[in-house]
Design a protein around this motif. Sequence first.
Motif, short mmCIF file in Angstrom:
data_model
loop_
_atom_site.label_atom_id
_atom_site.label_comp_id
_atom_site.label_asym_id
_atom_site.label_seq_id
_atom_site.Cartn_x
_atom_site.Cartn_y
_atom_site.Cartn_z
N PRO A 250 2.91 6.06 -2.39
CA PRO A 250 2.00 6.24 -1.48
C PRO A 250 1.69 7.37 -0.33
CG PRO A 250 2.51 3.71 -2.34
CD PRO A 250 3.08 5.03 -2.25
N ALA A 260 -2.69 8.99 -9.86
CA ALA A 260 -3.33 7.07 -9.93
C ALA A 260 -4.18 7.37 -11.56
CB ALA A 260 -4.87 7.16 -9.09
N THR A 337 -2.76 2.74 -9.50
CA THR A 337 -2.13 3.01 -8.33
C THR A 337 -0.94 3.10 -8.48
OG1 THR A 337 -2.73 1.80 -6.68
CG2 THR A 337 -3.87 4.08 -7.20
#
Length: 414
Positions: A250, A260, A337
Amino acid sequence: MTALRPERESGAAYGESFTDSYSGVGDQGTSYGQQPYEESGALGEWYGGEGYVAQGQGAAGAEGYGSEGYGVDGYGSEGAAAAQEPYAEPYVEPSAEPYIPPPDDETVALRIPDPPADQSTLASPASSASSATGTPTGGRAARRRAAKGRHGRHGGSRPESEAVDSAESDSEASQAPLSRVEARRQARARKPSPAVLASRAIGEVFITTGVLMLLFVSYQLWWTNVRAHAQADKEASSLQDDWASGKRAPGSFEPGQGFAILHIPKLDVVVPIAEGVSNKKVLDRGMVGHYGEGKLKTAMPDAKTGNFGLAGHRNTHGEPFRYINRLTPGDEIVVETQDKYFVYKMASILPVTSPSNVSVLDPVPRDSGFTKAGRYITLTTCTPEFTSKYRLIVWGKMVEERPRSKGKPDALVS
């Protein structure tokens, strides 16, 4: 057939010598009168040595070959005329029409000639030949004029394929030759006018334009979707593989980079989310773009407060947001995600707004019904369909943040 007979060398005629020889008065100087048949019995010797005993007895017999004829079965005195011409044709009763032998009866006998044809139908061989071949019978000038009328100036012969033509061509060929002025006038009359040529050109342009437009529409409505779906599916599979292998972490992402996956269960939508809203890099490839650049930069899903703004095509190029107008309050919108699932519930919708109304992306969006800061999601697309004149806005509010270690949320399981 009857063979020819040699004429006698001397003496009387055939009939005379033949009759006299039978009666014993034949000429001694001829071959037929040296030995009378009744005196020497030559006829009897000739036919078996005894003569014609059954039919005649010579000179002394009443029925023999004597002076009174050939007896009962022979040629008597009444048959003298027949004896004179022993080789004449058999007697045929005369009829109204003369006897004509069949055409295939080959014989050397004399024939009665065919009756003469009607004098009106008779013509000279030259005239018959000229009428059959179509050659004029006049002088040289007449023949030249006739040749020009049939085959042109030089009178050349036409091929057989032209001879077997339509009735219209035959009638035109049979007419008198046209002068140069008349021929040019008819050629100009047959030539299409400039207006006709222009109309034809315009018609061809319209047809070509119509075909091109049909191809373009087919490309936009069908082929772009096929290609965009293929690219989006490939990007989603690659993103999930990277998550499984731990290659991506991330953080900030480059424009066009997927980070995502968006799920809208009610609409059966599963589409990757990439950074930026560029048509070429993101939207035209079937993905959803995140407003993350410049003045339109919005928050990420993991932010404590903010508005996560997304854009997508409603028609063509995968059209992921085509039916977002069917969402109703309470419908789930899930953002997946690498580490978490973010679950939103649809809160409100703005059916039509101006493309320049960027306030819908504010941290507390205007006209959304939200009154304080929170964690929101905003979906934007074009409206009406197949146009980009206005924008359609859908808002949602986060209701759950679920780590991937706990499994999928209920919205994706059910």
